[in-house]
Design an enzyme around this catalytic site. Structure first.
Site, mmCIF file in Angstrom:
data_model
loop_
_atom_site.group_PDB
_atom_site.id
_atom_site.type_symbol
_atom_site.label_atom_id
_atom_site.label_comp_id
_atom_site.label_asym_id
_atom_site.label_seq_id
_atom_site.Cartn_x
_atom_site.Cartn_y
_atom_site.Cartn_z
ATOM 1 N N ASN A 10 35.011 38.527 43.480
ATOM 2 C CA ASN A 10 34.796 37.939 44.803
ATOM 3 C C ASN A 10 34.611 39.106 45.767
ATOM 4 O OD1 ASN A 10 34.892 36.620 47.226
ATOM 5 N ND2 ASN A 10 37.013 35.904 47.036
ATOM 6 N N TRP A 11 33.352 39.330 46.117
ATOM 7 C CA TRP A 11 33.049 40.505 46.944
ATOM 8 C C TRP A 11 33.460 40.302 48.401
ATOM 9 C CZ3 TRP A 11 27.472 42.380 45.120
ATOM 10 C CH2 TRP A 11 27.545 42.723 43.767
ATOM 11 N N LYS A 12 33.750 39.075 48.784
ATOM 12 C CA LYS A 12 34.131 38.742 50.174
ATOM 13 C C LYS A 12 33.080 39.303 51.150
ATOM 14 C CE LYS A 12 38.887 38.434 48.684
ATOM 15 N NZ LYS A 12 40.290 38.560 49.007
ATOM 16 N N HIS A 95 38.795 28.978 49.035
ATOM 17 C CA HIS A 95 39.516 30.259 49.055
ATOM 18 C C HIS A 95 40.512 30.277 50.214
ATOM 19 C CE1 HIS A 95 40.435 34.498 49.340
ATOM 20 N NE2 HIS A 95 40.068 34.567 48.078
ATOM 21 N N GLU A 97 41.268 32.452 52.265
ATOM 22 C CA GLU A 97 40.784 33.019 53.528
ATOM 23 C C GLU A 97 39.980 31.992 54.312
ATOM 24 O OE1 GLU A 97 39.155 36.468 51.642
ATOM 25 O OE2 GLU A 97 41.207 37.169 51.288
ATOM 26 N N GLU A 167 45.661 31.383 43.187
ATOM 27 C CA GLU A 167 45.797 32.625 43.944
ATOM 28 C C GLU A 167 46.949 32.482 44.934
ATOM 29 O OE1 GLU A 167 41.803 34.878 43.997
ATOM 30 O OE2 GLU A 167 41.720 33.421 45.590
ATOM 31 N N GLY A 173 45.155 40.777 48.208
ATOM 32 C CA GLY A 173 44.868 41.977 48.983
ATOM 33 C C GLY A 173 46.104 42.719 49.446
ATOM 34 N N SER A 213 45.486 40.606 43.794
ATOM 35 C CA SER A 213 45.771 41.999 43.415
ATOM 36 C C SER A 213 45.712 42.226 41.909
ATOM 37 C CB SER A 213 47.124 42.444 43.991
ATOM 38 O OG SER A 213 47.100 42.370 45.409
ATOM 39 N N GLY A 234 39.243 40.421 43.829
ATOM 40 C CA GLY A 234 38.674 40.833 45.115
ATOM 41 C C GLY A 234 38.469 42.337 45.147
ATOM 42 N N GLY A 235 39.460 43.049 45.652
ATOM 43 C CA GLY A 235 39.344 44.494 45.865
ATOM 44 C C GLY A 235 38.813 45.252 44.655
HETATM 45 P P1 PGA Z 1 42.357 40.636 45.707
HETATM 46 O O1 PGA Z 1 41.605 39.299 46.122
HETATM 47 O O2 PGA Z 1 42.045 40.898 44.255
HETATM 48 O O3 PGA Z 1 41.792 41.698 46.610
HETATM 49 O O4 PGA Z 1 43.823 40.422 45.936
HETATM 50 C C1 PGA Z 1 41.543 38.197 45.248
HETATM 51 C C2 PGA Z 1 40.850 37.034 45.929
HETATM 52 O O5 PGA Z 1 41.121 36.790 47.105
HETATM 53 O O6 PGA Z 1 40.014 36.327 45.329
#
Ligand code: PGA
Length: 249
Positions: A10-12, A95, A97, A167, A173, A213, A234-235
């Site tokens: 997930n590149w966000k 998601h 966010e 999640e 994050g 994470s 994500g990251g």
């Molecule tokens: P993260 O994000 O790996 O940076 O914690 C995961 C996500 O929100 O899909």
């Protein structure tokens, strides 16, 4: 039961166009011939460019959201028609966010889920509790509610195109990961809940990813759990050298 690992990035709201294309090219090269299932969730504006890179490869092209309605007067929205037109195959929905920063409701998320599935797209439906909810002992209830609300009206047949991403919001994050045991417990709970909503057969098949994470150092232990079938990353998905090692576990 053995389910294929499904690793999604997930590149966000990250990367430039050049970075997006370069990252996709690296992934295509390094994941060629690898047998897990892969997807990258790319920012809308770079989807078309990245589509040219991943077309015909073993990496699915994913978007990070979609409109709940067909084409029409909906300023700023992006439709399933548009996504399919440029080769998008999957969409990340619900998601945290979007739930907590943008304020998307379970009802809206469900409309998007049904719209995407009815239009033939795959869906990664994200669920997960806030820290306060976990501390109040509400993690399972929150997940159960988000599952039943998010999947309302989705048929057992359509569930073949649905992946669940658990999640825990406090792990996204933040560098904090759920312990493999804690994550496994919730994954098992979600699978059992899906068995109640549908059937044991649907529950046995559904892929439940962990997200929050996840990185190369903690992924092997998480993915070794019987009900953790993949990751939404994500990251660590923003660089081939941190993403690929998770993809090849
Ligand atoms: P993260 O994000 O790996 O940076 O914690 C995961 C996500 O929100 O899909």
């Amino acid at each position: 039961m053995a389910r294929t690992h499904y690793i999604a990035g997930n590149w966000k709201m990250n990367t430039s166009k050049a970075e997006a294309v370069a990252l996709a090219k690296d992934l295509v090269e390094q994941l060629k011939g690898k047998s897990n299932k892969y997807m990258i969730g790319v920012p809308f504006v770079y989807l078309d460019a990245v589509a040219q890179v991943v077309k015909g490869t073993n990496i699915l092209l994913g978007a990070q959201d979609v409109a709940a309605t067909p084409n029409g007067a909906h300023t700023g929205e992006v439709s399933t028609e548009m996504l399919k037109d440029i080769g998008v195959q999957s969409v990340i929905l619900g998601h945290s966010e979007r739930r907590h920063e943008i304020g998307e409701s379970d009802e809206l998320i469900n409309k998007k889920v049904r719209r995407a599935l009815n239009e033939g797209l795959e869906v990664v439906l994200c669920i997960g509790e806030l820290l306060a909810e976990r501390e109040a002992g509400e993690a399972e209830n929150v997940c159960a509610f988000q599952l039943s609300a998010g999947l309302a009206g989705v048929t057992a047949e359509q569930m073949k195109k649905v992946t669940i991403a658990y999640e825990p919001v406090w792990a996204i994050g933040t560098g904090k990961t759920a312990t493999p045991e804690d994550a496994q417990a919730i994954h098992k709970f979600c699978r059992d809940y899906i068995a109640k909503l549908y059937s044991q057969a649907v529950a046995d098949e559904v892929i439940i990813q962990y997200g929050g994470s996840m990185k190369a150092s903690n992924a092997p232990e998480l993915l070794a759990q019987p009900d953790i079938d993949g990751g939404l990353i994500g990251g660590a998905a923003l660089k081939a050298e941190t993403f690929v090692p998770i993809c090849v576990i």
